[in-house]
Design a protein around this motif. Structure first.
Motif, PDB file in Angstrom:
ATOM      1  N   UNK A 159       0.759  -1.234   0.000  1.00 43.30           N
ATOM      2  CA  UNK A 159       0.000   0.000   0.000  1.00 43.30           C
ATOM      3  C   UNK A 159       0.792   1.289   0.000  1.00 43.30           C
ATOM      4  N   UNK A 160       2.068   1.252  -0.376  1.00 39.13           N
ATOM      5  CA  UNK A 160       2.862   2.485  -0.423  1.00 39.13           C
ATOM      6  C   UNK A 160       2.342   3.396  -1.535  1.00 39.13           C
ATOM      7  N   UNK A 161       2.102   4.646  -1.224  1.00 35.36           N
ATOM      8  CA  UNK A 161       1.542   5.593  -2.183  1.00 35.36           C
ATOM      9  C   UNK A 161       2.531   6.692  -2.579  1.00 35.36           C
ATOM     10  N   UNK A 162       3.683   6.718  -1.938  1.00 31.90           N
ATOM     11  CA  UNK A 162       4.640   7.789  -2.212  1.00 31.90           C
ATOM     12  C   UNK A 162       5.474   7.544  -3.453  1.00 31.90           C
ATOM     13  N   UNK A 163       6.448   8.415  -3.633  1.00 31.07           N
ATOM     14  CA  UNK A 163       7.329   8.338  -4.789  1.00 31.07           C
ATOM     15  C   UNK A 163       8.257   7.138  -4.661  1.00 31.07           C
ATOM     16  N   UNK A 164       8.564   6.516  -5.803  1.00 33.89           N
ATOM     17  CA  UNK A 164       9.478   5.367  -5.837  1.00 33.89           C
ATOM     18  C   UNK A 164      10.572   5.653  -6.863  1.00 33.89           C
ATOM     19  N   UNK A 165      11.823   5.511  -6.447  1.00 36.95           N
ATOM     20  CA  UNK A 165      12.963   5.628  -7.364  1.00 36.95           C
ATOM     21  C   UNK A 165      13.415   4.236  -7.778  1.00 36.95           C
ATOM     22  N   UNK A 166      14.192   4.174  -8.835  1.00 38.28           N
ATOM     23  CA  UNK A 166      14.674   2.880  -9.338  1.00 38.28           C
ATOM     24  C   UNK A 166      16.189   2.858  -9.294  1.00 38.28           C
ATOM     25  N   UNK A 167      16.741   1.821  -8.668  1.00 36.73           N
ATOM     26  CA  UNK A 167      18.185   1.587  -8.597  1.00 36.73           C
ATOM     27  C   UNK A 167      18.497   0.338  -9.405  1.00 36.73           C
ATOM     28  N   UNK A 168      19.362   0.480 -10.399  1.00 40.77           N
ATOM     29  CA  UNK A 168      19.723  -0.633 -11.272  1.00 40.77           C
ATOM     30  C   UNK A 168      21.167  -1.033 -11.004  1.00 40.77           C
ATOM     31  N   UNK A 169      21.356  -2.210 -10.404  1.00 42.66           N
ATOM     32  CA  UNK A 169      22.692  -2.708 -10.058  1.00 42.66           C
ATOM     33  C   UNK A 169      22.933  -4.004 -10.820  1.00 42.66           C
ATOM     34  N   UNK A 170      23.976  -4.032 -11.620  1.00 39.57           N
ATOM     35  CA  UNK A 170      24.311  -5.254 -12.348  1.00 39.57           C
ATOM     36  C   UNK A 170      25.679  -5.790 -11.946  1.00 39.57           C
ATOM     37  N   UNK A 171      26.329  -5.143 -11.001  1.00 39.42           N
ATOM     38  CA  UNK A 171      27.676  -5.516 -10.574  1.00 39.42           C
ATOM     39  C   UNK A 171      27.768  -5.225  -9.076  1.00 39.42           C
ATOM     40  N   UNK A 172      28.069  -6.250  -8.266  1.00 40.30           N
ATOM     41  CA  UNK A 172      28.043  -6.092  -6.812  1.00 40.30           C
ATOM     42  C   UNK A 172      29.320  -5.471  -6.246  1.00 40.30           C
ATOM     43  N   UNK A 173      30.302  -5.177  -7.101  1.00 41.51           N
ATOM     44  CA  UNK A 173      31.490  -4.501  -6.596  1.00 41.51           C
ATOM     45  C   UNK A 173      31.135  -3.101  -6.098  1.00 41.51           C
ATOM     46  N   UNK A 174      31.816  -2.669  -5.018  1.00 39.96           N
ATOM     47  CA  UNK A 174      31.456  -1.402  -4.387  1.00 39.96           C
ATOM     48  C   UNK A 174      31.477  -0.210  -5.337  1.00 39.96           C
ATOM     49  N   UNK A 175      32.523  -0.024  -6.166  1.00 40.62           N
ATOM     50  CA  UNK A 175      32.518   1.136  -7.068  1.00 40.62           C
ATOM     51  C   UNK A 175      31.327   1.121  -8.032  1.00 40.62           C
ATOM     52  N   UNK A 176      30.974  -0.079  -8.519  1.00 39.77           N
ATOM     53  CA  UNK A 176      29.847  -0.180  -9.446  1.00 39.77           C
ATOM     54  C   UNK A 176      28.537   0.170  -8.751  1.00 39.77           C
ATOM     55  N   UNK A 177      28.364  -0.295  -7.514  1.00 39.93           N
ATOM     56  CA  UNK A 177      27.139   0.009  -6.766  1.00 39.93           C
ATOM     57  C   UNK A 177      27.076   1.505  -6.460  1.00 39.93           C
ATOM     58  N   UNK A 178      28.210   2.090  -6.112  1.00 36.44           N
ATOM     59  CA  UNK A 178      28.235   3.532  -5.842  1.00 36.44           C
ATOM     60  C   UNK A 178      27.850   4.332  -7.085  1.00 36.44           C
ATOM     61  N   UNK A 179      28.318   3.901  -8.242  1.00 32.92           N
ATOM     62  CA  UNK A 179      27.937   4.590  -9.483  1.00 32.92           C
ATOM     63  C   UNK A 179      26.439   4.463  -9.722  1.00 32.92           C
ATOM     64  N   UNK A 180      25.909   3.281  -9.447  1.00 34.86           N
ATOM     65  CA  UNK A 180      24.470   3.070  -9.633  1.00 34.86           C
ATOM     66  C   UNK A 180      23.660   3.938  -8.674  1.00 34.86           C
ATOM     67  N   UNK A 181      24.125   4.064  -7.426  1.00 32.62           N
ATOM     68  CA  UNK A 181      23.415   4.895  -6.438  1.00 32.62           C
ATOM     69  C   UNK A 181      23.397   6.366  -6.847  1.00 32.62           C
ATOM     70  N   UNK A 182      24.387   6.758  -7.594  1.00 34.48           N
ATOM     71  CA  UNK A 182      24.444   8.151  -8.046  1.00 34.48           C
ATOM     72  C   UNK A 182      23.567   8.394  -9.272  1.00 34.48           C
ATOM     73  N   UNK A 183      22.963   7.312  -9.816  1.00 35.53           N
ATOM     74  CA  UNK A 183      22.159   7.444 -11.041  1.00 35.53           C
ATOM     75  C   UNK A 183      20.749   6.904 -10.830  1.00 35.53           C
ATOM     76  N   UNK A 184      20.124   7.231  -9.722  1.00 37.43           N
ATOM     77  CA  UNK A 184      18.754   6.785  -9.474  1.00 37.43           C
ATOM     78  C   UNK A 184      17.813   7.374 -10.521  1.00 37.43           C
TER      79      UNK A 184
END
Length: 644
Positions: A119-144
């Motif tokens: 029942x969440x009605x608020x805004x939802x962002x999308x995070x796309x992670x295809x590589x579990x290495x920390x630098x790759x995840x950090x890049x993904x977090x910067x591109x929501x």
């Protein structure tokens, strides 16, 4: 509080590790600063069973079919209730929600259905992670991104889930109940993907069984030429008895000519030389990897998938594995030298391959226009320590790394020569290949495809030293194995008879998905429809009987392949879900009308196939089993919905 909902605990941990701050474990979550990361456990929800819509539907009866929910319901999976409750509690204090499902259609569904169910009605962002290495995840977090952009993908996945339910529930109930009338006590499971895959094997087995070998004959002649020797093969003219592939069907013409050939002289009438350059094979998609691993190491598609999941989640050595793409993002090119040097440094085989890489080369693999939600399988850069991996894990990782390393090798350069000789007024042909630059080929094999011919000059004289006739026989097709069946599922258009449908499928080839193909094969084995004989996959008597009893369209790939096209159109906003489901319901009514106990009884009686011990997984309390196309009272995990 920002709440990130990941698809799996491993992804949640990788996201938490990439956030600034110190992670703190909570019940069902990890808190880092003002962000909390929680997770699903695969699907937390599943399509509700028929009795959730009407208690009377718990009993299996033909007169209640088709079952068509008016308003669709989801229900929590029994083992997921605790985690679902944890997410519900976290949503109450969240200001923002981030969807961090896997970057594919099913990953979009898996998390979003939980968000909507709670029942969440608020805004939802999308995070796309295809590589579990920390630098790759950090890049993904910067591109929501805004999750609304992926709403069509969600609708396509939701439509697939509902359509699978309709197809699997109704046809499985119909054929199971008809089977009981025909004397078969057990569930007969029907699915929109598994049944066409079974049909491929049943038809291949029938081709093998009904094959009649035909003899044919080939004549060879060993020739002496100016700079060496070679073997040439007679090309009989059309006045001889030939089959549709130009093979000689009578021995006498070849034997008569063979007697006259020794010592005869001839001339090289035509010489064709062609230099060819071949680029390295692209990095792997999951299915392409499954095909190669099965051929090279004899491991099943399911083992390859499980191995890749371990390399991705536990060891974090490779990028997201359930990918149907064979290209890499252009931004990965610059980091490739350091990534590969780090990944390969602790393994002798990989170090050897690495030493020949030229990182100034740029192959066609780096292409953003070919990359969708995910890219080809590739090393993450974490060093591969062979002592910490199983032999299978190490072998699969080397294959993945090899195909990426090959992008930095020269192209394979060869000279192909075709020679045509005239001897005693008959044509003899020879061909050979000379490797000018092996390029990437030594990473894959040390075997030459064809030996080179000696230097030749058009018009030169040749002399026959020896000649002979070989008696050969046409051979039946090979039975399917894991590699060839996965390849058939990837290229299903080759198995379609209708030319118009085949043309349509060229752009949308594929039966099943990268994530489901291995599981489909294993499901058919577990249900007793297929059996393994060494590496071969053969249909059982039960599997053959099921295909024989079904309408032909249910056991063929056209329907499900075209179905996937409709889902793709929904995902790309070219089609609405409603017409797709309406069309399916219309088809279902026609298919249900074809259920025939006499036809099934005859199919069970006359079926030919392998014997297999069929797992006793179906309820023997007639009419009381829960309606799933998995046909089982022992509930298997339903990561992908029934019928897949």
């Amino acid at each position: 509080m920002r709440l990130i909902i990941a698809e799996k605990p491993s992804l949640a941990r990788a996201i938490a590790d990439a956030l600034p701050g110190t992670p703190r474990k909570q019940e069902g979550a990890i808190a880092v600063g003002d962000t909390t990361v929680t997770w699903c456990l695969g699907h937390l929800l599943e399509q509700a069973p028929p009795d959730a819509y009407d208690p009377a539907l718990k009993q299996w009866r033909l007169d209640t079919l088709p079952i068509l929910p008016e308003r669709w319901k989801l229900t929590p999976r029994p083992k997921a209730r605790g985690q679902l409750a944890a997410i519900r509690k976290l949503l109450k204090t969240a200001d923002e929600v981030v969807h961090a499902g896997d970057p594919d259609r099913e990953g979009q569904l898996l998390v979003q259905e939980v968000i909507e169910y709670l029942g969440w009605k608020g805004r939802v962002s999308r995070l796309l992670v295809s590589d579990l290495n920390r630098p790759a995840v950090q890049r993904a977090l910067a591109r929501l991104e805004d999750n609304a952009r992926y709403q069509p993908l969600y609708r396509a996945a939701e439509s697939r889930s509902r359509a699978d339910w309709l197809y699997g529930i109704n046809l499985t109930r119909a054929w199971t109940l008809t089977g009981r009338q025909a004397g078969h006590d057990g569930v007969l499971s029907v699915g929109r993907v598994q049944t066409p895959v079974l049909g491929l094997v049943v038809r291949r087995d029938a081709e093998i069984r009904d094959f009649t070998p035909r003899p044919f004959f080939v004549l060879w002649a060993d020739l002496a030429v100016a700079h060496g020797e070679l073997r040439a093969w007679w090309a009989p003219g059309e006045h001889h008895p030939l089959d549709d592939q130009g093979r000689l069907l009578a021995r006498e013409p070849a034997a008569t000519l063979a007697e006259r050939l020794p010592g005869a002289e001839g001339r090289l009438e035509a010489l064709e030389t062609q230099q060819k350059r071949q680029a390295a094979p692209l990095p792997y998609s999951l299915s392409a990897l499954q095909v190669d691993a099965a051929r090279r190491y004899g491991i099943s598609a399911k083992v390859v998938l499980d191995t890749c999941q371990a390399l991705y989640e536990r060891h974090q050595l490779i990028t997201y594995p359930r990918s149907d793409c064979r290209y890499l993002p252009e931004e990965h090119f610059a980091a490739a030298p350091s990534t590969l040097q780090s990944a390969c440094r602790d393994d002798e085989t990989l170090r050897g391959w690495l030493s020949g890489a030229d990182f100034t080369r740029r192959s066609r693999a780096w292409n953003d226009t070919k990359v969708g939600a995910h890219h080809a399988l590739a090393p993450t850069g974490r060093p591969m320590d062979p002592t910490r991996l199983s032999a299978t894990e190490a072998n699969v990782f080397r294959l993945i790394a090899r195909n990426v390393l090959a992008q930095f090798y020269p192209t394979l350069s060869t000279r192909e020569v075709k020679a045509e000789f005239r001897i005693l007024e008959e044509i003899f042909r020879a061909r050979g290949q000379e490797v000018l630059d092996p390029g990437w080929k030594p990473l894959f094999t040390t075997r030459d495809e064809a030996p080179p011919l000696p230097p030749l000059t058009e018009g030169e004289v040749c002399r026959v030293q020896e000649a002979g006739v070989e008696d050969r026989e046409t051979r039946p097709p090979e039975p399917f194995n894991d590699a060839s069946l996965i390849k058939a599922m990837m290229n299903i258009g080759r198995y379609v008879d209708d030319p118009a449908v085949r043309r349509t499928l060229r752009e949308h080839d594929g039966l099943g998905t990268e994530a489901t193909r291995a599981g489909i094969i294993e499901t058919l084995v577990e249900r007793g429809y297929l059996v393994r004989q060494g590496k071969a996959l053969r249909a059982t008597r039960l599997g053959s009987a099921l295909i024989a009893s079904l309408p032909e369209a249910v056991g063929r790939p056209e329907r499900t392949a075209l179905w996937e096209q409709r889902l793709t159109a929904i995902a790309e906003q070219n089609c609405a879900p409603g017409p797709f489901l309406d069309s399916l319901i219309s088809d279902l009514r026609a298919l249900l009308g074809a259920a025939d106990a006499n036809r099934l009884r005859q199919a069970l009686h006359s079926a030919e196939g392998e014997e297999a011990k069929v797992p006793q997984r179906a309820s023997r309390r007639r009419g009381t089993g829960r309606a799933t196309s998995r046909g089982s009272k022992r509930r298997a995990p339903r990561r992908r919905q029934e019928g897949n």
